[in-house]
Design a protein around this motif. Sequence first.
Motif, PDB file in Angstrom:
ATOM      1  N   LEU A  19       0.831  -1.201   0.000  1.00 19.03           N
ATOM      2  CA  LEU A  19       0.000   0.000   0.000  1.00 19.03           C
ATOM      3  C   LEU A  19       0.869   1.255   0.000  1.00 19.03           C
ATOM      4  CD1 LEU A  19      -2.851   1.282   0.185  1.00 19.03           C
ATOM      5  CD2 LEU A  19      -2.562   1.248   2.679  1.00 19.03           C
ATOM      6  N   ILE A  40      -6.726   5.601  -5.934  1.00 17.16           N
ATOM      7  CA  ILE A  40      -6.969   5.819  -4.503  1.00 17.16           C
ATOM      8  C   ILE A  40      -6.741   7.279  -4.144  1.00 17.16           C
ATOM      9  CG2 ILE A  40      -6.149   5.267  -2.169  1.00 17.16           C
ATOM     10  CD1 ILE A  40      -5.481   2.434  -3.223  1.00 17.16           C
ATOM     11  N   ILE A  99       0.538   4.080  -2.961  1.00 15.80           N
ATOM     12  CA  ILE A  99       0.179   5.470  -2.680  1.00 15.80           C
ATOM     13  C   ILE A  99       1.322   6.409  -3.049  1.00 15.80           C
ATOM     14  CG2 ILE A  99      -0.468   7.124  -0.887  1.00 15.80           C
ATOM     15  CD1 ILE A  99      -2.689   5.180  -1.543  1.00 15.80           C
ATOM     16  N   PHE A 154      -5.357   6.354   2.354  1.00 15.87           N
ATOM     17  CA  PHE A 154      -6.205   5.211   2.034  1.00 15.87           C
ATOM     18  C   PHE A 154      -7.456   5.164   2.908  1.00 15.87           C
ATOM     19  CE2 PHE A 154      -7.168   0.603   2.793  1.00 15.87           C
ATOM     20  CZ  PHE A 154      -7.804   0.400   1.566  1.00 15.87           C
TER      21      PHE A 154
END
Length: 324
Positions: free
Chosen positions: A198, A291, A202, A315
């Motif tokens: 993640l 995202i 990002i 997130f």
Amino acid sequence: MKNFSRFGHLLILMFLLIFFACEEDNKLEKEISEIPVDFQIERFDEAFSKASINELPKLREQYPFILVDRIPDSLYIMEQQDSLQLVLFKEVAKKYPNLTEVEHDIKRLFQHLKYYDKTFSIPRVITATSSVDYRNKTIVTDSIVLIALDTYLGSEHEFYGNIPMYTTQNMETEQIVSDLAGDYAEKYTYQSQKKTFLDEMIFFGKQLYFKDKVIPFETEAIRMGYNGEQLGWAMANEYQIWTYFIENELLYSTDSSLPSRFIAPAPFSKFYLELDNEAPGRLGQYIGWQIVKSYMNNNDTPFLKMMELEADEIFKNSKYKPNK
């Protein structure tokens, strides 16, 4: 009839929202286009290719960061007259007799950077050749931008025969300003760690969103470094990609193989499924981009402030949910 009426009203409302959003975007772009930016691209590649040994001292004074003191003039003359360099100079001159369009795009990039960051100062922009060093096509510092024009001769150029196709597809003129925007994006991106998948998604999603803001005049495909077919595949399969990441519990995984499978430049993303040959590389970056977009659509956070937020905060507040 009542249901139809409600549906009709909803369509009208959606149309009005889109119309006013476009009006706002147009107003903003007009304001940005009026920001004064004064620069000219310096053609070091041309100056060096034509310089005599008597002219090198003057070039050294102008470009000490390229023609360094520790290398004698005689070696630069040998480099200048090398058969490979002569061909490079010829091909660059043929492809880029002028850089009017490139200069125009870079001006627009600088205008957007100045709009979002009032401290931004216009750097010198210099073109050169690099013996086709495609891993360093552009270099950006606070005061200097270097562009290696021999890495933008076109994806089918004979010089690029031994370079992977997923790399050469972005060795096109229109990719110059996107690469520069990407270099600036790195300078503005902060994240205390990149431990999980993640975090990686990002991190690169922020940089792609940065491109959305500073080169909105380019297509999403160019910003992503995809061709139209690759972008179409990513958009059409976004829900399936996300489902795969969730079902395999990849978001908070620290598996060191995940960046090479889904983040790093590659011919395709590696799901280890039959669809791998269809899937473009860097789909983790693409999902990270979505995202971040969702976060910005659902939060009143200044653009550059978002670039400093941690991945988990983005997130959790993104409300990201791809359409089926």
